[in-house]
Design an enzyme around this catalytic site. Structure first.
Site, PDB file in Angstrom:
ATOM      1  N   GLU A  35       0.878  -1.160   0.000  1.00  0.00           N
ATOM      2  CA  GLU A  35       0.000   0.000   0.000  1.00  0.00           C
ATOM      3  C   GLU A  35       0.920   1.217   0.000  1.00  0.00           C
ATOM      4  O   GLU A  35       1.825   1.303   0.839  1.00  0.00           O
ATOM      5  CB  GLU A  35      -0.881   0.006   1.261  1.00  0.00           C
ATOM      6  CG  GLU A  35      -1.888   1.124   1.197  1.00  0.00           C
ATOM      7  CD  GLU A  35      -2.803   1.224   2.417  1.00  0.00           C
ATOM      8  OE1 GLU A  35      -2.728   0.348   3.304  1.00  0.00           O
ATOM      9  OE2 GLU A  35      -3.569   2.189   2.461  1.00  0.00           O
ATOM     10  N   ARG A 260       6.031 -13.120   9.120  1.00  0.00           N
ATOM     11  CA  ARG A 260       6.657 -11.845   8.818  1.00  0.00           C
ATOM     12  C   ARG A 260       8.023 -11.760   9.482  1.00  0.00           C
ATOM     13  O   ARG A 260       8.306 -12.493  10.421  1.00  0.00           O
ATOM     14  CB  ARG A 260       5.759 -10.674   9.202  1.00  0.00           C
ATOM     15  CG  ARG A 260       5.393 -10.588  10.665  1.00  0.00           C
ATOM     16  CD  ARG A 260       4.225  -9.625  10.866  1.00  0.00           C
ATOM     17  NE  ARG A 260       4.551  -8.257  10.511  1.00  0.00           N
ATOM     18  CZ  ARG A 260       3.851  -7.521   9.639  1.00  0.00           C
ATOM     19  NH1 ARG A 260       2.805  -8.016   9.036  1.00  0.00           N
ATOM     20  NH2 ARG A 260       4.199  -6.280   9.393  1.00  0.00           N
ATOM     21  N   LYS A 270       4.509   0.508   9.533  1.00  0.00           N
ATOM     22  CA  LYS A 270       4.572   1.775   8.817  1.00  0.00           C
ATOM     23  C   LYS A 270       3.963   2.908   9.632  1.00  0.00           C
ATOM     24  O   LYS A 270       4.410   4.043   9.531  1.00  0.00           O
ATOM     25  CB  LYS A 270       3.856   1.640   7.467  1.00  0.00           C
ATOM     26  CG  LYS A 270       4.758   1.084   6.386  1.00  0.00           C
ATOM     27  CD  LYS A 270       4.106   1.200   5.028  1.00  0.00           C
ATOM     28  CE  LYS A 270       3.321  -0.054   4.726  1.00  0.00           C
ATOM     29  NZ  LYS A 270       2.687  -0.039   3.403  1.00  0.00           N
TER      30      LYS A 270
HETATM   31  P1  ATP Z   1       3.011  -2.605   7.998  1.00  0.00           P
HETATM   32  O1  ATP Z   1       2.320  -3.574   8.876  1.00  0.00           O
HETATM   33  O2  ATP Z   1       4.447  -2.407   8.272  1.00  0.00           O
HETATM   34  O3  ATP Z   1       2.287  -1.310   7.841  1.00  0.00           O
HETATM   35  P2  ATP Z   1       1.768  -3.684   5.751  1.00  0.00           P
HETATM   36  O4  ATP Z   1       1.603  -5.149   5.775  1.00  0.00           O
HETATM   37  O5  ATP Z   1       0.588  -2.887   6.064  1.00  0.00           O
HETATM   38  O6  ATP Z   1       3.018  -3.295   6.590  1.00  0.00           O
HETATM   39  P3  ATP Z   1       1.810  -3.493   2.952  1.00  0.00           P
HETATM   40  O7  ATP Z   1       2.166  -2.328   2.135  1.00  0.00           O
HETATM   41  O8  ATP Z   1       0.407  -3.928   2.975  1.00  0.00           O
HETATM   42  O9  ATP Z   1       2.319  -3.166   4.386  1.00  0.00           O
HETATM   43  O10 ATP Z   1       2.770  -4.713   2.642  1.00  0.00           O
HETATM   44  C1  ATP Z   1       3.068  -5.192   1.366  1.00  0.00           C
HETATM   45  C2  ATP Z   1       3.485  -6.627   1.479  1.00  0.00           C
HETATM   46  O11 ATP Z   1       4.618  -6.761   2.336  1.00  0.00           O
HETATM   47  C3  ATP Z   1       2.387  -7.462   2.075  1.00  0.00           C
HETATM   48  O12 ATP Z   1       2.235  -8.637   1.297  1.00  0.00           O
HETATM   49  C4  ATP Z   1       2.869  -7.783   3.454  1.00  0.00           C
HETATM   50  O13 ATP Z   1       2.388  -9.029   3.880  1.00  0.00           O
HETATM   51  C5  ATP Z   1       4.379  -7.762   3.291  1.00  0.00           C
HETATM   52  N1  ATP Z   1       5.034  -7.419   4.557  1.00  0.00           N
HETATM   53  C6  ATP Z   1       4.803  -6.334   5.328  1.00  0.00           C
HETATM   54  N2  ATP Z   1       5.546  -6.373   6.448  1.00  0.00           N
HETATM   55  C7  ATP Z   1       6.280  -7.510   6.389  1.00  0.00           C
HETATM   56  C8  ATP Z   1       7.236  -8.130   7.249  1.00  0.00           C
HETATM   57  N3  ATP Z   1       7.609  -7.572   8.411  1.00  0.00           N
HETATM   58  N4  ATP Z   1       7.778  -9.301   6.865  1.00  0.00           N
HETATM   59  C9  ATP Z   1       7.424  -9.865   5.696  1.00  0.00           C
HETATM   60  N5  ATP Z   1       6.528  -9.351   4.844  1.00  0.00           N
HETATM   61  C10 ATP Z   1       5.947  -8.184   5.174  1.00  0.00           C
HETATM   62 MG    MG Z   2      -1.157  -3.771   4.823  1.00  0.00          MG
END
Ligand code: ATP
Ligand code: MG
Length: 559
Positions: A35, A260, A270
């Site tokens: 996102e 993760r 984020k």
């Molecule tokens: P955050 O929780 O840090 O805000 P998010 O999951 O909301 O991260 P996205 O932009 O939705 O952020 O993430 C894009 C992709 O990266 C998703 O498929 C998510 O599962 C993966 N991702 C995010 N954080 C991690 C992590 N710590 N380890 C592995 N994959 C991750």
């Molecule tokens: Mg997300």
């Protein structure tokens, strides 16, 4: 099953290999779906390496998809930084996609669900919906609006879309099961009213789809075969499948979940990283202390070291905490082979070589990288007055201190052997300079009589040294595992007050003034450093990437 390198497949590779063998797919199509509401962090790097890596490994394709369904938080700046980071890591996407390109299609499918009696407009407030959702042990309460006719729902939804209603006054919900043991299946919200301009679709829409509603459809439209996401979405999978099963999609994707990445001494959400930036606790998203990809880059990390790290930690179904030292290990291993050596004095202490021939300047050869002959050598100059690091001198040396002390001999790297004869103090009683004699027969660093010299110091010549700013970085947080925060405490309570120490008056070898941003060096005996974006030949700036061995925690405390 094993891959070409003979190592065992991880569980996702295993699934893909099986699907290929059974003829379910020819090759996988994956996607990395961030996102655009912030910069990517090292956790995202794991997902990037996994998704792009699977496509590469099995001859498939990987899309970069912006999951841009929430106009309130998304910005073009983030979009650009994300593309930049993925490329920097060394990956190429097949298609650049945007969830917002599919808004019309999502809308059509919402109408299909309404017509089939599988979605309804709910007039309850967000608070009422939350309260009526029930708990893990108590079923939810059906909305009084749940049994509206498709006609009424179509009318209300089109008026929602036309902007007739206020934000928060109505939502479109899937009609699934308010007593499901899986809370995600209790009539989840599909659309909410948001009267916000979207960075791509402008003011076209004032209803926007929720992640759970949109994500599977994005995968279906793009022909994604293996939709890989993190474990917290495991319980959402039945919903993912429900949306796919209840409309006519061009392709049926499947979701798989992996653990993760969590890293010691940092936070990765984020939301928190954004707060660190907006509250100016750090100097922007690419502050070298940030766990963002852009922060690691500015700190001097390489794409190769991050990719090796991601490969090494592997893919599993159990959450774990990975040591930052592991990432540092891969980085050191690489930089040891590639970084040019240089001498830099971070806390200068003047040394006068009292028996040095007046006006004489010697020129000595110095290898650029003992690990890489092809890196060649350079010439370094030395004269009567030099600088060493303050902590390489002790007036009353402790046992085992083989650096400089009154009466003690050391070798100046690549140059001569010197012996300290006098300590000179300023009016305040601080040591202002040292007087040393030099053994003029020890040119190159070896004593002619073969006597053993234990300590070798780095140094610079006052005649050509360049003043530089050097940023020394430590962990941003003091707690090893930020999931172990005490109750009632905020993550900001664990900020490390010593995460940055600035050496304004460091002195470095002259060639370093011509470094380009992100050029990497080993400052002898200290660590790996890289030139900062802000540097100019007049004002060189270097960032500590990683120490040679892990002693900076201690060093920083000495400040
Ligand atoms: P955050 O929780 O840090 O805000 P998010 O999951 O909301 O991260 P996205 O932009 O939705 O952020 O993430 C894009 C992709 O990266 C998703 O498929 C998510 O599962 C993966 N991702 C995010 N954080 C991690 C992590 N710590 N380890 C592995 N994959 C991750
Ligand atoms: Mg997300």
């Amino acid at each position: 099953m094993a891959n070409a390198e003979g190592t065992n497949y991880n569980f996702i590779e295993e699934i893909i290999a099986n699907d290929i063998e059974k003829g379910v797919i020819k090759a996988p199509v994956t996607r990395f779906p961030p996102e655009p509401n912030g910069y990517l962090h090292i956790g995202h790097a794991k997902s990037i390496c996994l998704n792009f890596g699977l496509a590469e490994q099995f001859g498939g394709e990987c899309n970069l998809r912006f999951d841009d369904t929430n106009p309130a938080k998304e910005e073009t700046e983030y979009v650009e930084s994300i593309m930049n980071d993925v490329k920097w890591l060394g990956f190429e996407w097949k298609n650049l996609c945007h969830a917002s390109d599919y808004f019309d299609q999502f809308y059509e499918w919402a109408l299909d669900l309404i017509k089939a009696g599988k979605a309804y407009v709910d007039d309850q407030s967000a608070e009422e919906i939350r309260q009526n959702r029930g708990t893990l042990t108590k079923p939810g309460v059906e909305s009084p609006y749940r049994n509206r006719t498709p006609e009424e729902n179509l009318d209300l939804f089109s008026r929602m879309t036309a902007g007739e209603f206020e934000e928060g006054s109505r939502v479109l919900r899937a009609k699934i099961d308010m007593s499901s043991s899986n809370m995600n299946m209790r009539d989840p919200v599909m659309y909410r009213i948001l009267k916000r301009d979207h960075y791509r679709t402008g003011d076209k829409w004032c209803v926007y789809p929720m992640y759970d509603y949109a994500h599977g459809y994005e995968d279906a439209i793009e022909g994604i075969t293996h939709s890989v996401c993190t474990l917290e979405f495991q319980d959402h999978r039945p919903l993912y499948d429900w949306f796919i099963d209840n409309v006519n999609v061009p392709h049926v994707p499947h979701q798989y979940e992996f653990a993760r990445l969590n890293l010691t001494y940092t936070v990765m959400s984020k939301r928190r990283l954004l707060e660190l930036v907006t509250s100016k606790i750090v100097n922007g998203w690419d502050d070298p202390r940030m766990p963002t990809i852009s922060g690691f880059r500015r700190r001097g990390y390489t794409p190769e070291s991050i990719r090796r790290f991601c490969k090494e930690i592997g893919v599993s179904k159990a959450d774990s905490m990975v040591e930052i030292e592991l990432l540092q290990h891969f980085l050191r291993e690489e930089l040891n082979k590639t970084a040019l050596r240089a001498m830099a004095v971070l806390r200068p202490l003047k040394v006068v070589l009292t028996n040095w021939p007046e006006g004489f300047v010697d020129e000595l050869p110095a290898d650029n990288n003992p690990e890489d002959e092809s890196a060649g050598s350079r010439t370094i100059k030395i004269g009567r007055e030099i600088y060493i690091d303050r902590e390489d001198f002790m007036e009353e040396p402790v046992k085992g201190f083989f650096r400089l002390a009154p009466g003690q001999e050391v070798r100046l790297k690549h140059a001569y052997i010197i012996r300290c004869t006098d300590v000179v103090r300023d009016a305040a009683g601080e040591i202002s300079e040292l007087h040393c004699t030099v053994d003029m027969d020890s040119r190159g660093g070896d004593a002619p009589d073969g006597r053993k010299i234990k300590g070798t110091l780095h140094w610079v010549w006052s005649g050509d040294a360049v003043r530089a700013k050097v940023n020394l970085y430590g962990h941003l947080f003091t707690l090893r595992n930020m999931n172990d925060m005490e109750e009632g405490k905020d993550y900001k309570d664990y900020l490390n007050p010593e995460s940055l120490a600035v050496m304004e008056n460091a002195l470095v070898e002259p060639f370093l003034a011509n470094a380009k941003p992100l050029d990497k060096f080993q400052f002898l005996r200290q660590g790996y450093f890289c030139a900062d974006y802000e540097m100019t030949p007049e004002r060189p700036v270097f960032n500590l990437t990683v120490s040679l061995k892990d002693s900076w925690g201690k060093e920083l405390k000495k400040q």
